[in-house]
Enzyme design. Sequence first.
Site, short mmCIF file in Angstrom:
data_model
loop_
_atom_site.label_atom_id
_atom_site.label_comp_id
_atom_site.label_asym_id
_atom_site.label_seq_id
_atom_site.Cartn_x
_atom_site.Cartn_y
_atom_site.Cartn_z
N ASP A 174 -34.19 13.73 -74.89
CA ASP A 174 -34.56 14.97 -75.57
C ASP A 174 -35.21 14.71 -76.91
OD1 ASP A 174 -34.69 17.54 -76.47
OD2 ASP A 174 -32.55 17.76 -76.79
N GLY A 219 -36.06 16.93 -78.82
CA GLY A 219 -35.69 18.05 -79.67
C GLY A 219 -34.34 17.90 -80.32
N GLY A 256 -25.52 27.09 -76.55
CA GLY A 256 -25.42 28.45 -76.04
C GLY A 256 -24.64 28.48 -74.76
N SER A 257 -24.62 27.35 -74.03
CA SER A 257 -23.93 27.31 -72.75
C SER A 257 -22.56 26.68 -72.86
CB SER A 257 -24.76 26.50 -71.75
OG SER A 257 -24.99 25.20 -72.26
N TYR A 262 -38.00 17.71 -86.65
CA TYR A 262 -38.46 17.88 -85.28
C TYR A 262 -39.82 17.20 -85.15
CZ TYR A 262 -35.00 21.66 -85.26
OH TYR A 262 -33.84 22.39 -85.36
N ASP A 265 -40.95 19.45 -77.42
CA ASP A 265 -39.55 19.26 -77.04
C ASP A 265 -39.42 18.95 -75.55
OD1 ASP A 265 -36.84 19.47 -76.65
OD2 ASP A 265 -36.61 21.32 -77.80
#
Length: 476
Positions: free
Chosen positions: A105, A107, A148-149, A269, A297
Amino acid sequence: MLSALFLCFTLLLYASDVFAAPQPSPAGNGISMNLHRRRPSYRTREEWGQWARNKREMLMTKYGASVPQKRSSGSNLLVNQNTDSSFYGSLAIGTPAVSYDVILDTGSADLWVADSDCVSGCSSIPTFNTADSSTFVNKSTDFSISYGSGSASGFLGSDTVQMAGFSVSDQVFAVCDTVTSGLLTDPVSGLLGLAWESISTSGTTPFWQALVAGGAWDEPVMSFQLTRYLGVTGASSLEPGGTFTMGFVNSTLYTGDIEYTDLVDSGSYWLLSLTSLTAQGTSVTIGSGSEAYAAIDTGTTLVGGPSEYIANLYAEIPDATAGTGDYDGYYIYPCDTDVNVTMSFGGKSWSISNQDFQLTKISSSECLGAFFELTTGNSAPAWIVGDTFLKNVYSVFRYSTAAVGFAELSSYALSMNGDTSATVPTATIGSVAAAVSATSKSGVQSNYASRTSLGAGTPNTVYLPWISKFPENKPE
Protein backbone atom coordinates in the site's frame (compact mmCIF):
# COMPACT_ATOMS: atom_id res chain seq x y z
CA MET A 1 -4.13 3.55 8.57
CA LEU A 2 -4.60 0.41 6.50
CA SER A 3 -4.13 2.89 3.46
CA ALA A 4 -4.93 1.49 2.20
CA LEU A 5 -5.58 2.02 5.87
CA PHE A 6 -9.01 1.36 4.82
CA LEU A 7 -9.68 -1.19 2.27
CA CYS A 8 -11.88 0.95 0.25
CA PHE A 9 -13.29 -0.86 -2.77
CA THR A 10 -13.31 -4.20 -4.37
CA LEU A 11 -13.62 -4.78 -8.09
CA LEU A 12 -14.67 -7.82 -9.94
CA LEU A 13 -13.94 -10.77 -12.00
CA TYR A 14 -10.44 -11.88 -12.66
CA ALA A 15 -9.12 -14.97 -14.30
CA SER A 16 -6.58 -17.32 -12.78
CA ASP A 17 -4.13 -19.91 -13.47
CA VAL A 18 -0.55 -19.14 -13.73
CA PHE A 19 1.97 -16.61 -14.67
CA ALA A 20 3.90 -19.28 -16.41
CA ALA A 21 4.04 -16.76 -19.14
CA PRO A 22 7.53 -15.35 -19.57
CA GLN A 23 8.67 -13.59 -16.45
CA PRO A 24 9.64 -9.91 -16.78
CA SER A 25 13.39 -9.59 -16.96
CA PRO A 26 15.24 -7.03 -14.84
CA ALA A 27 16.63 -4.02 -16.65
CA GLY A 28 19.56 -3.48 -14.35
CA ASN A 29 20.20 -4.54 -10.79
CA GLY A 30 17.01 -4.90 -8.86
CA ILE A 31 14.32 -7.37 -8.06
CA SER A 32 10.98 -8.22 -9.68
CA MET A 33 7.98 -9.60 -7.85
CA ASN A 34 4.90 -11.16 -9.35
CA LEU A 35 1.52 -9.89 -8.24
CA HIS A 36 -1.64 -11.78 -7.38
CA ARG A 37 -5.16 -10.60 -7.31
CA ARG A 38 -8.43 -12.01 -6.05
CA ARG A 39 -11.98 -11.56 -7.33
CA PRO A 40 -15.34 -11.56 -5.58
CA SER A 41 -18.12 -13.99 -6.30
CA TYR A 42 -21.41 -12.98 -7.94
CA ARG A 43 -23.39 -10.36 -6.04
CA THR A 44 -26.94 -9.14 -6.31
CA ARG A 45 -27.82 -5.47 -6.80
CA GLU A 46 -28.50 -5.19 -3.06
CA GLU A 47 -25.19 -6.81 -2.14
CA TRP A 48 -23.30 -4.51 -4.50
CA GLY A 49 -25.07 -1.55 -2.92
CA GLN A 50 -23.97 -2.57 0.56
CA TRP A 51 -20.46 -3.17 -0.77
CA ALA A 52 -20.32 0.25 -2.45
CA ARG A 53 -21.50 2.04 0.68
CA ASN A 54 -18.98 0.28 2.90
CA LYS A 55 -16.08 0.92 0.54
CA ARG A 56 -16.83 4.62 0.34
CA GLU A 57 -17.21 4.91 4.11
CA MET A 58 -13.94 3.06 4.70
CA LEU A 59 -11.95 5.42 2.50
CA MET A 60 -13.57 8.46 4.08
CA THR A 61 -12.61 7.20 7.52
CA LYS A 62 -9.13 6.33 6.32
CA TYR A 63 -8.51 9.87 5.17
CA GLY A 64 -9.91 11.56 8.24
CA ALA A 65 -13.55 12.32 7.45
CA SER A 66 -16.52 11.59 9.64
CA VAL A 67 -18.91 9.04 8.19
CA PRO A 68 -22.67 9.02 8.77
CA GLN A 69 -23.31 6.28 11.30
CA LYS A 70 -25.95 4.27 9.47
CA ARG A 71 -24.05 1.11 8.75
CA SER A 72 -26.79 -1.46 9.55
CA SER A 73 -25.79 -4.76 7.97
CA GLY A 74 -23.52 -3.26 5.34
CA SER A 75 -20.31 -3.58 7.35
CA ASN A 76 -20.65 -7.37 7.43
CA LEU A 77 -19.90 -7.59 3.72
CA LEU A 78 -16.32 -6.43 4.29
CA VAL A 79 -15.29 -9.99 5.04
CA ASN A 80 -16.33 -11.18 1.58
CA GLN A 81 -15.19 -8.16 -0.25
CA ASN A 82 -11.81 -8.00 1.32
CA THR A 83 -11.23 -11.59 0.36
CA ASP A 84 -11.49 -10.66 -3.32
CA SER A 85 -10.21 -7.15 -3.46
CA SER A 86 -6.46 -6.96 -2.97
CA PHE A 87 -3.01 -7.54 -4.41
CA TYR A 88 -0.66 -9.11 -1.91
CA GLY A 89 3.09 -9.69 -1.76
CA SER A 90 5.21 -11.94 0.36
CA LEU A 91 7.97 -10.88 2.70
CA ALA A 92 9.88 -12.87 5.29
CA ILE A 93 10.34 -12.13 8.97
CA GLY A 94 12.64 -13.51 11.64
CA THR A 95 15.47 -16.01 12.14
CA PRO A 96 14.90 -18.49 10.65
CA ALA A 97 12.96 -16.53 8.06
CA VAL A 98 9.27 -17.34 7.59
CA SER A 99 7.28 -15.87 4.69
CA TYR A 100 3.99 -13.98 5.05
CA ASP A 101 1.64 -12.44 2.52
CA VAL A 102 0.92 -8.75 3.11
CA ILE A 103 -1.07 -6.02 1.41
CA LEU A 104 1.17 -3.55 -0.44
CA ASP A 105 0.00 0.00 0.00
CA THR A 106 1.56 3.25 -1.18
CA GLY A 107 -1.08 5.07 0.85
CA SER A 108 0.24 4.05 4.27
CA ALA A 109 3.57 3.64 6.03
CA ASP A 110 3.32 0.87 8.66
CA LEU A 111 4.11 -2.83 8.58
CA TRP A 112 2.07 -5.12 10.78
CA VAL A 113 1.31 -8.83 10.90
CA ALA A 114 -1.04 -11.00 12.94
CA ASP A 115 0.32 -12.55 16.13
CA SER A 116 0.24 -16.29 16.83
CA ASP A 117 -1.37 -15.36 20.16
CA CYS A 118 -4.10 -13.47 18.35
CA VAL A 119 -7.37 -13.60 20.31
CA SER A 120 -9.68 -12.45 17.51
CA GLY A 121 -9.78 -12.08 13.75
CA CYS A 122 -6.81 -14.33 12.94
CA SER A 123 -8.10 -17.89 13.22
CA SER A 124 -7.82 -18.80 9.54
CA ILE A 125 -4.66 -16.95 8.50
CA PRO A 126 -0.91 -17.55 8.90
CA THR A 127 0.41 -15.78 12.00
CA PHE A 128 3.80 -14.70 13.34
CA ASN A 129 5.16 -16.45 16.43
CA THR A 130 7.67 -14.16 18.13
CA ALA A 131 9.13 -17.08 20.12
CA ASP A 132 10.18 -18.83 16.92
CA SER A 133 12.58 -16.04 15.90
CA SER A 134 15.91 -15.76 17.69
CA THR A 135 16.29 -12.15 16.51
CA PHE A 136 12.92 -10.75 17.57
CA VAL A 137 13.00 -7.90 20.12
CA ASN A 138 9.84 -6.78 21.92
CA LYS A 139 9.76 -2.97 22.09
CA SER A 140 7.09 -3.06 24.83
CA THR A 141 5.15 -0.32 23.05
CA ASP A 142 1.45 -0.53 22.35
CA PHE A 143 0.24 -0.24 18.78
CA SER A 144 -3.22 0.36 17.40
CA ILE A 145 -4.62 1.05 13.93
CA SER A 146 -8.25 1.85 13.21
CA TYR A 147 -10.09 1.46 9.96
CA GLY A 148 -13.58 2.16 8.74
CA SER A 149 -14.02 -1.60 8.60
CA GLY A 150 -12.41 -2.39 11.92
CA SER A 151 -9.10 -2.21 13.72
CA ALA A 152 -5.93 -4.05 14.66
CA SER A 153 -3.94 -3.67 17.85
CA GLY A 154 -0.97 -5.23 19.56
CA PHE A 155 2.60 -4.18 20.25
CA LEU A 156 5.73 -3.06 18.44
CA GLY A 157 8.79 -5.22 17.97
CA SER A 158 11.80 -5.42 15.70
CA ASP A 159 13.31 -8.21 13.68
CA THR A 160 14.97 -9.00 10.38
CA VAL A 161 12.57 -8.41 7.49
CA GLN A 162 13.34 -9.60 3.96
CA MET A 163 11.64 -8.90 0.67
CA ALA A 164 12.63 -9.38 -2.96
CA GLY A 165 16.26 -10.00 -2.17
CA PHE A 166 16.63 -7.15 0.32
CA SER A 167 16.87 -7.29 4.10
CA VAL A 168 16.53 -4.86 7.02
CA SER A 169 18.06 -6.30 10.18
CA ASP A 170 16.15 -4.36 12.83
CA GLN A 171 12.94 -3.31 11.17
CA VAL A 172 10.30 -2.10 13.61
CA PHE A 173 6.81 -3.44 12.91
CA ALA A 174 3.65 -4.28 14.79
CA VAL A 175 2.51 -7.71 15.95
CA CYS A 176 -1.26 -7.61 16.35
CA ASP A 177 -3.19 -9.92 18.65
CA THR A 178 -6.59 -8.30 18.21
CA VAL A 179 -7.99 -7.87 14.71
CA THR A 180 -11.54 -7.11 13.68
CA SER A 181 -13.15 -10.17 12.14
CA GLY A 182 -12.87 -10.13 8.37
CA LEU A 183 -10.11 -7.54 8.24
CA LEU A 184 -7.61 -10.21 7.14
CA THR A 185 -8.45 -13.13 4.90
CA ASP A 186 -6.27 -16.12 4.17
CA PRO A 187 -3.55 -16.06 2.91
CA VAL A 188 -2.96 -12.42 3.88
CA SER A 189 -1.35 -11.92 7.30
CA GLY A 190 -0.94 -8.15 7.44
CA LEU A 191 -0.02 -5.00 5.55
CA LEU A 192 3.14 -3.33 4.28
CA GLY A 193 2.95 0.46 3.93
CA LEU A 194 5.00 2.02 1.15
CA ALA A 195 4.43 5.71 1.91
CA TRP A 196 6.69 8.03 3.91
CA GLU A 197 7.72 7.90 7.56
CA SER A 198 5.88 11.11 8.48
CA ILE A 199 2.49 9.37 8.19
CA SER A 200 3.56 6.21 10.02
CA THR A 201 1.21 5.45 12.91
CA SER A 202 4.08 3.86 14.82
CA GLY A 203 6.47 6.71 14.00
CA THR A 204 9.08 4.31 12.62
CA THR A 205 11.02 4.19 9.36
CA PRO A 206 9.13 2.17 6.74
CA PHE A 207 10.86 -0.90 5.31
CA TRP A 208 11.22 0.56 1.81
CA GLN A 209 12.58 3.86 3.14
CA ALA A 210 15.20 2.12 5.27
CA LEU A 211 16.40 0.26 2.18
CA VAL A 212 16.63 3.21 -0.16
CA ALA A 213 18.08 5.57 2.45
CA GLY A 214 20.59 2.88 3.37
CA GLY A 215 21.79 2.66 -0.21
CA ALA A 216 20.57 -0.88 -0.85
CA TRP A 217 18.89 -0.03 -4.15
CA ASP A 218 20.64 0.63 -7.42
CA GLU A 219 18.15 3.36 -8.15
CA PRO A 220 15.94 5.15 -5.58
CA VAL A 221 12.72 3.90 -7.15
CA MET A 222 10.01 1.27 -6.82
CA SER A 223 7.42 0.54 -9.46
CA PHE A 224 4.14 -1.24 -10.19
CA GLN A 225 2.54 -2.85 -13.21
CA LEU A 226 -0.94 -4.12 -12.42
CA THR A 227 -2.88 -6.55 -14.57
CA ARG A 228 -6.58 -6.42 -15.39
CA TYR A 229 -9.09 -9.28 -15.22
CA LEU A 230 -12.21 -7.20 -14.69
CA GLY A 231 -15.05 -8.62 -16.75
CA VAL A 232 -13.04 -11.60 -17.99
CA THR A 233 -15.10 -14.77 -18.31
CA GLY A 234 -13.61 -17.72 -16.46
CA ALA A 235 -11.53 -15.66 -14.08
CA SER A 236 -10.45 -17.47 -10.89
CA SER A 237 -10.17 -16.21 -7.32
CA LEU A 238 -6.40 -15.86 -7.61
CA GLU A 239 -4.84 -14.36 -10.69
CA PRO A 240 -1.36 -13.12 -11.58
CA GLY A 241 -1.46 -9.42 -10.71
CA GLY A 242 1.54 -7.97 -12.45
CA THR A 243 4.93 -6.88 -11.15
CA PHE A 244 6.35 -4.83 -8.28
CA THR A 245 10.00 -3.82 -8.40
CA MET A 246 12.37 -2.20 -5.92
CA GLY A 247 15.61 -0.52 -6.94
CA PHE A 248 14.99 -0.32 -10.71
CA VAL A 249 12.38 0.10 -13.40
CA ASN A 250 11.64 -2.82 -15.68
CA SER A 251 11.97 -1.64 -19.27
CA THR A 252 10.08 -4.69 -20.59
CA LEU A 253 6.92 -3.43 -18.92
CA TYR A 254 6.70 0.07 -20.38
CA THR A 255 7.38 1.91 -23.60
CA GLY A 256 8.59 5.44 -24.24
CA ASP A 257 9.72 7.76 -21.46
CA ILE A 258 8.65 7.82 -17.84
CA GLU A 259 7.03 11.18 -17.11
CA TYR A 260 8.00 12.22 -13.57
CA THR A 261 6.13 14.84 -11.58
CA ASP A 262 7.58 16.14 -8.32
CA LEU A 263 5.44 15.69 -5.21
CA VAL A 264 3.56 18.77 -4.05
CA ASP A 265 4.30 17.81 -0.44
CA SER A 266 7.25 15.44 -0.28
CA GLY A 267 7.59 13.10 2.64
CA SER A 268 3.97 12.18 3.43
CA TYR A 269 1.63 10.72 0.83
CA TRP A 270 2.71 10.20 -2.77
CA LEU A 271 0.93 13.44 -3.54
CA LEU A 272 0.53 15.04 -6.99
CA SER A 273 -1.64 17.89 -8.23
CA LEU A 274 -4.41 16.89 -10.61
CA THR A 275 -4.25 19.45 -13.41
CA SER A 276 -6.73 18.09 -15.95
CA LEU A 277 -9.69 15.72 -16.05
CA THR A 278 -11.73 14.93 -19.15
CA ALA A 279 -14.80 12.80 -19.81
CA GLN A 280 -16.05 11.86 -23.26
CA GLY A 281 -13.49 14.23 -24.76
CA THR A 282 -14.68 17.25 -22.79
CA SER A 283 -12.64 19.03 -20.14
CA VAL A 284 -14.15 18.72 -16.67
CA THR A 285 -13.95 21.63 -14.26
CA ILE A 286 -11.86 20.73 -11.21
CA GLY A 287 -10.46 22.68 -8.30
CA SER A 288 -7.01 24.17 -7.84
CA GLY A 289 -4.50 24.30 -5.02
CA SER A 290 -5.25 21.82 -2.24
CA GLU A 291 -8.57 20.92 -3.89
CA ALA A 292 -6.55 19.28 -6.66
CA TYR A 293 -4.11 17.34 -4.45
CA ALA A 294 -4.25 13.64 -5.26
CA ALA A 295 -2.70 10.72 -3.37
CA ILE A 296 -1.45 8.01 -5.73
CA ASP A 297 -2.56 5.00 -3.74
CA THR A 298 -2.05 1.37 -4.76
CA GLY A 299 -4.09 0.32 -1.74
CA THR A 300 -7.29 1.85 -3.12
CA THR A 301 -9.07 0.31 -6.06
CA LEU A 302 -11.23 3.20 -7.25
CA VAL A 303 -10.88 6.98 -7.63
CA GLY A 304 -12.46 9.32 -5.11
CA GLY A 305 -12.76 13.10 -5.34
CA PRO A 306 -14.76 16.14 -4.17
CA SER A 307 -18.49 15.89 -4.82
CA GLU A 308 -18.68 18.97 -7.04
CA TYR A 309 -16.02 17.76 -9.44
CA ILE A 310 -17.23 14.17 -9.54
CA ALA A 311 -20.66 15.56 -10.48
CA ASN A 312 -19.02 17.59 -13.25
CA LEU A 313 -17.45 14.41 -14.63
CA TYR A 314 -20.68 12.43 -14.71
CA ALA A 315 -22.50 15.37 -16.28
CA GLU A 316 -20.53 14.54 -19.44
CA ILE A 317 -21.71 10.91 -19.44
CA PRO A 318 -25.14 10.58 -21.08
CA ASP A 319 -27.94 9.55 -18.70
CA ALA A 320 -25.63 9.17 -15.69
CA THR A 321 -27.51 9.64 -12.42
CA ALA A 322 -26.44 10.06 -8.81
CA GLY A 323 -26.91 6.97 -6.70
CA THR A 324 -29.12 6.90 -3.63
CA GLY A 325 -29.29 4.75 -0.52
CA ASP A 326 -26.36 2.36 -0.42
CA TYR A 327 -25.16 3.93 -3.69
CA ASP A 328 -24.99 7.43 -2.21
CA GLY A 329 -21.81 9.11 -3.47
CA TYR A 330 -21.63 6.88 -6.54
CA TYR A 331 -23.08 7.33 -10.01
CA ILE A 332 -25.00 4.89 -12.18
CA TYR A 333 -24.98 5.05 -15.96
CA PRO A 334 -26.12 2.93 -18.95
CA CYS A 335 -23.86 -0.07 -19.44
CA ASP A 336 -23.85 0.34 -23.21
CA THR A 337 -22.05 3.68 -22.85
CA ASP A 338 -18.37 3.56 -23.78
CA VAL A 339 -16.85 5.89 -21.19
CA ASN A 340 -13.56 7.65 -21.94
CA VAL A 341 -11.89 9.44 -19.02
CA THR A 342 -8.40 10.94 -18.89
CA MET A 343 -6.34 12.39 -16.04
CA SER A 344 -3.27 14.61 -16.15
CA PHE A 345 -0.88 15.65 -13.41
CA GLY A 346 0.90 18.45 -15.22
CA GLY A 347 1.98 16.73 -18.42
CA LYS A 348 0.52 14.00 -20.56
CA SER A 349 -3.13 12.98 -20.29
CA TRP A 350 -3.48 9.34 -19.27
CA SER A 351 -6.54 7.40 -20.39
CA ILE A 352 -8.60 5.14 -18.16
CA SER A 353 -10.09 2.24 -20.07
CA ASN A 354 -13.83 1.72 -20.21
CA GLN A 355 -13.19 -1.70 -18.61
CA ASP A 356 -11.75 -0.05 -15.52
CA PHE A 357 -14.28 2.77 -15.33
CA GLN A 358 -17.17 0.29 -15.41
CA LEU A 359 -16.91 -1.10 -11.91
CA THR A 360 -19.76 -3.56 -12.17
CA LYS A 361 -23.23 -4.18 -13.53
CA ILE A 362 -25.89 -3.72 -10.86
CA SER A 363 -28.69 -4.68 -13.26
CA SER A 364 -29.00 -5.81 -16.86
CA SER A 365 -28.65 -2.25 -18.11
CA GLU A 366 -27.20 -0.23 -15.22
CA CYS A 367 -23.50 0.02 -14.39
CA LEU A 368 -21.67 1.53 -11.43
CA GLY A 369 -18.93 4.06 -12.18
CA ALA A 370 -15.48 3.73 -10.60
CA PHE A 371 -15.21 7.45 -9.73
CA PHE A 372 -17.09 8.39 -6.56
CA GLU A 373 -17.63 11.33 -4.24
CA LEU A 374 -15.17 11.43 -1.35
CA THR A 375 -14.89 13.61 1.72
CA THR A 376 -11.53 13.55 3.49
CA GLY A 377 -10.13 15.15 6.64
CA ASN A 378 -8.56 18.59 6.66
CA SER A 379 -5.00 17.29 6.37
CA ALA A 380 -5.74 14.56 3.83
CA PRO A 381 -5.68 14.97 0.03
CA ALA A 382 -8.92 15.81 -1.75
CA TRP A 383 -8.43 13.11 -4.39
CA ILE A 384 -7.46 9.48 -3.88
CA VAL A 385 -6.29 7.87 -7.13
CA GLY A 386 -6.27 4.10 -6.94
CA ASP A 387 -6.05 1.07 -9.19
CA THR A 388 -8.82 2.17 -11.54
CA PHE A 389 -6.19 4.58 -12.87
CA LEU A 390 -3.01 2.67 -12.04
CA LYS A 391 -3.94 -0.42 -14.07
CA ASN A 392 -3.61 1.77 -17.15
CA VAL A 393 -0.02 2.94 -16.59
CA TYR A 394 3.38 1.80 -15.43
CA SER A 395 3.83 3.71 -12.17
CA VAL A 396 7.13 4.62 -10.54
CA PHE A 397 7.61 6.01 -7.02
CA ARG A 398 10.91 7.88 -6.73
CA TYR A 399 12.64 8.63 -3.44
CA SER A 400 14.95 11.40 -4.63
CA THR A 401 13.98 13.80 -6.00
CA ALA A 402 10.61 12.76 -4.54
CA ALA A 403 8.26 12.20 -7.46
CA VAL A 404 5.78 9.84 -9.08
CA GLY A 405 6.29 8.81 -12.70
CA PHE A 406 3.96 7.27 -15.26
CA ALA A 407 4.67 5.56 -18.56
CA GLU A 408 2.72 3.75 -21.25
CA LEU A 409 2.43 0.01 -20.67
CA SER A 410 4.33 -2.15 -23.14
CA SER A 411 2.61 -4.68 -25.40
CA TYR A 412 4.19 -7.36 -23.21
CA ALA A 413 2.63 -5.90 -20.07
CA LEU A 414 -0.73 -5.52 -21.79
CA SER A 415 -0.62 -9.15 -22.94
CA MET A 416 -0.84 -10.23 -19.29
CA ASN A 417 -4.31 -8.73 -18.91
CA GLY A 418 -7.00 -11.38 -18.77
CA ASP A 419 -4.61 -14.26 -19.43
CA THR A 420 -6.47 -17.16 -17.85
CA SER A 421 -3.75 -19.63 -18.87
CA ALA A 422 -1.10 -18.01 -16.69
CA THR A 423 0.14 -19.70 -13.51
CA VAL A 424 -0.02 -17.98 -10.15
CA PRO A 425 3.50 -18.18 -8.69
CA THR A 426 4.13 -19.55 -5.23
CA ALA A 427 5.78 -17.21 -2.76
CA THR A 428 9.20 -18.36 -1.62
CA ILE A 429 12.06 -16.89 0.38
CA GLY A 430 14.84 -15.71 -1.92
CA SER A 431 18.51 -15.11 -1.18
CA VAL A 432 19.50 -11.76 0.31
CA ALA A 433 21.71 -9.63 -1.88
CA ALA A 434 21.64 -6.37 0.06
CA ALA A 435 21.01 -5.68 3.73
CA VAL A 436 20.72 -2.55 5.86
CA SER A 437 20.04 -1.62 9.44
CA ALA A 438 16.84 0.36 9.92
CA THR A 439 18.36 2.38 12.75
CA SER A 440 21.92 3.01 11.63
CA LYS A 441 21.31 2.83 7.87
CA SER A 442 24.59 0.92 7.72
CA GLY A 443 25.76 -2.47 6.64
CA VAL A 444 24.80 -2.17 3.00
CA GLN A 445 26.31 -4.94 0.95
CA SER A 446 27.67 -3.97 -2.44
CA ASN A 447 27.51 -7.38 -4.06
CA TYR A 448 24.47 -6.87 -6.28
CA ALA A 449 25.63 -9.38 -8.86
CA SER A 450 24.16 -12.20 -6.80
CA ARG A 451 20.63 -10.79 -6.94
CA THR A 452 18.16 -12.99 -8.70
CA SER A 453 14.84 -12.01 -10.19
CA LEU A 454 12.07 -13.28 -7.97
CA GLY A 455 10.08 -14.76 -10.78
CA ALA A 456 8.48 -18.19 -11.01
CA GLY A 457 11.13 -19.82 -8.87
CA THR A 458 11.50 -17.31 -6.08
CA PRO A 459 8.69 -14.81 -6.39
CA ASN A 460 7.92 -12.23 -3.78
CA THR A 461 4.25 -12.20 -4.56
CA VAL A 462 2.62 -8.84 -4.21
CA TYR A 463 -0.98 -8.37 -3.25
CA LEU A 464 -2.77 -5.09 -3.38
CA PRO A 465 -6.37 -4.24 -2.86
CA TRP A 466 -8.11 -4.83 -6.11
CA ILE A 467 -11.46 -3.28 -5.65
CA SER A 468 -10.94 -1.92 -2.34
CA LYS A 469 -7.90 -1.02 -0.52
CA PHE A 470 -6.99 -2.45 2.74
CA PRO A 471 -8.08 0.06 5.36
CA GLU A 472 -5.45 2.04 7.02
CA ASN A 473 -5.31 4.56 9.79
CA LYS A 474 -3.78 7.80 8.58
CA PRO A 475 -3.08 10.47 11.19
CA GLU A 476 -4.54 13.88 10.55
